[in-house]
Design an enzyme around this catalytic site. Sequence first.
Site, mmCIF file in Angstrom:
data_model
loop_
_atom_site.group_PDB
_atom_site.id
_atom_site.type_symbol
_atom_site.label_atom_id
_atom_site.label_comp_id
_atom_site.label_asym_id
_atom_site.label_seq_id
_atom_site.Cartn_x
_atom_site.Cartn_y
_atom_site.Cartn_z
ATOM 1 N N GLU A 1 0.849 -1.200 0.000
ATOM 2 C CA GLU A 1 0.000 0.000 0.000
ATOM 3 C C GLU A 1 0.879 1.242 0.000
ATOM 4 O OE1 GLU A 1 -3.970 -1.707 2.256
ATOM 5 O OE2 GLU A 1 -2.482 -0.690 3.473
ATOM 6 N N HIS B 1 -8.872 9.500 3.612
ATOM 7 C CA HIS B 1 -8.475 8.463 2.655
ATOM 8 C C HIS B 1 -8.712 9.014 1.262
ATOM 9 C CE1 HIS B 1 -8.020 4.684 0.576
ATOM 10 N NE2 HIS B 1 -7.637 4.116 1.705
ATOM 11 N N ARG C 1 -0.598 8.881 1.961
ATOM 12 C CA ARG C 1 -1.993 9.289 1.871
ATOM 13 C C ARG C 1 -2.250 10.795 1.946
ATOM 14 N NH1 ARG C 1 -5.212 5.113 5.482
ATOM 15 N NH2 ARG C 1 -4.578 3.538 3.998
ATOM 16 N N HIS D 1 -11.205 9.481 7.439
ATOM 17 C CA HIS D 1 -10.979 8.030 7.531
ATOM 18 C C HIS D 1 -10.400 7.597 8.870
ATOM 19 C CE1 HIS D 1 -10.008 4.066 5.957
ATOM 20 N NE2 HIS D 1 -8.733 4.219 6.252
ATOM 21 N N ARG E 1 -0.593 8.626 9.591
ATOM 22 C CA ARG E 1 -0.475 7.176 9.774
ATOM 23 C C ARG E 1 -0.124 6.472 8.462
ATOM 24 N NH1 ARG E 1 -4.428 2.803 9.132
ATOM 25 N NH2 ARG E 1 -5.702 4.414 8.173
#
Length: 518
Positions: free
Chosen positions: A113, A241, A288, A349, A384
Site C-alpha cells: 500500500e 483516505h 496518503r 478516515h 499514519r
Amino acid sequence: MRHEVDFLVIGSGIAGLSYALKVAPYGKVCVLTKGDASEGSTKYAQGGIAAVMYGSDSFDNHIKDTLVAGDGICDREVVEMTIREAPERINELVQYGVNFDLNKNGRFDLHREGGHSEFRILHHKDNTGAEIERGLLQAIHDHPNIELKENQFAIDLITQHHLGQIVTKHTPDITCYGAYALNGDTHEIDTYLAKTTLLATGGMGNVYTTTTTPIISTGDGVAMVHRARGVLSDMEFVQFHPTSLYNPAEKPAFLITEALRGAGAILKDHKGNEFMQKYDERLSLAPRDIVARAIDNEMKMAGVEHLYLDARHINKHELITGFPTIYAKCLEIGINITKDMIPIRPAAHYQCGGIKVDRRGQSSIHNLYAAGECSCTGLHGGNRLASNSLLEAVVYAHNAAMDAIERVKVVDFKKEVPDWNADGMKLNEELVLITQTKKELQEIMSNYVGIVRSNLRLQRAFVRLNLIYRETEELYQRSVMTEELSELRNLIACSYLITKMAMARKENRGLHYSIDLL
Ligand code: FAD
Ligand code: SIN
C-alpha cells in the site's frame, strides 16, 4: 443497576476484543459496546495489517516507512517497539482463529500500500477487518470469564468529580473508578465500578460530512477523557483516505482500498488523464496525505465532485478474485471495474490523535487505559502509514493487558460512587435540535477544518463551534440523557479539540496543511 468488574472494556473492535481475551484468565471481564458487537471500523478494514513476517523484508524498512509517513514527529521508540512486536501479535491473531490469505507456497500472501517500500500487508481478500472481527468475536464467545453486552452506551468515566471533588487538568491524581452507561434495553443509566477500565471506542469520522467510518465513530472515548480532564494529543492530524467510492447518497462512504493501487490501479483526473506526476514521484502510491491533497486540489481546480481510479488494465481474474467486495459493490451501482473507471473522492478516515498513552497503554488518568484508534501512542506522528492501525491496536491491547493484570491485584472498587442522578430532567421531544446541530457541525468541520486549512477558516470554525457548544450544553442540562444527545456532545468536543490543536500548530506537518503556513 450496579455492577462490579475487574476489567471494564468499552468497545468491541480489534482493540477491545484482543485486550479482553488477554486479561480474561485473571478476573471478571465485561465488554460494553454501543451497538451490535461487530459494528465498528474494524469490520470495514479492507487492506489489512502491516507486519514484517519474512526475511525478504526488514524491521528497519518498516520502521523507516512509518517514520517517513509520520513526517518527522513519530515517537521513534514507539515505532521500533510496535514494529518489532508485530509478528508475535499476528501469530496470536492466527491462534485465535483469524485467517489471512496464503500463497501457493503456504506463506502469507502480502499486499503493498501507499508509503510502504515492500509488500508486507497481510490480508484476507479485501475484507480483512471482517475476518479479524469474526475470529475475535468467536474466541470471546467461547470464553467463560467474558461478558459481552451489546446496546450499552458508555456516557462518562467515573472519577473523583462524581464524589464531589473539583477536578481540573492540573489535579495530579485523577483516578478512574469505572463508567456510567446507558442501558439500551432498560433505558436506565447503569453504574459500572471497575478496578481497571480500557477505552477502545474507535475513531470520530462522523465529525465530517463524508467519512468511511461507521456511524458508531463519534469520538466518545476521547470526549469522555476530555470531560474527565485527561490528556489528549495530536488531534489536528485527521487522515482523509484518498479513494472512497463517489456515491453521494451512501453513508458511510464505501472505501476503495489502497491495495488496489498497490496492485497497479492509477489515479486519473476528470478527463481521464494521469496527474500524480505533478505532485510526487511515488505517483499513485505516495503517502496518503499527499495523495488526498493532490486529489482535493485537482477537484477544486476543475470544479468537479470526484476523480477516477483506473483498474481496467489489471488482469481481470486477479481483480475479481483479489478484490471481490469492491467488484461486487461497484457492480451494484452500475460500475464494472474491469471495464469502467471508478469514481472516487477523499473521505475522513482515521484520527491519528486521541487519548495520550504511554507504552503500556496507560492514560494520564489512573487505572484508565486506551488502545486502538481512540488512543495516541506516538506511532503515527503527523500521518499514519497504511495498515499500521490494526497493528497498533493489537500491540497496545497486549501491552495494556499486561499492565492491567498486575494492577487489578492492588486496586479496590470505589464503593461510595453514587448512581447517576437524572432528577428533574425532561425528555427532549425536539429531535431536530440534535439532528440539525449535527449537520451544521459536520458542514463547519468539512468546509473549514478539512484537508486544506487557513487561519481564517479555523477561526470561523472556532467561533461557530462555540455557539453550538453553548446551545447543546443548555439542552443537555435540562434533558434526559439519550444516545443521540451524548454523541452530539462528543462530536462537538472532538471538533473543538481538532480545531484548537490545528490553530496551535505553527507549521505544516503531515496531515495538518494550512495555506497560511506555506
Ligand atoms: P473500532 O473497531 O471502531 O471499534 C470501536 C468500538 O467501540 C465499537 O464496538 C463501538 O460500538 C464501541 N463504542 C464506541 N463508543 C462507545 C460508547 N460510548 N459506549 C460503548 N461502546 C462504544 N486500518 C488498518 O490498519 N488496515 C486497514 O486495512 C484499514 N482499513 C480501514 C477501512 C475502513 C473503511 C475504515 C473506516 C478504517 C480502516 N482502518 C484500517 C482503520 C482501522 O480499521 C481502525 O483504526 C481500527 O479498526 C479501530 O479499531 P478499534 O478497536 O480502535 O475501534
Ligand atoms: C485501505 O485499505 O486502503 C485502508 C488501509 C488503512 O486505512 O490502513
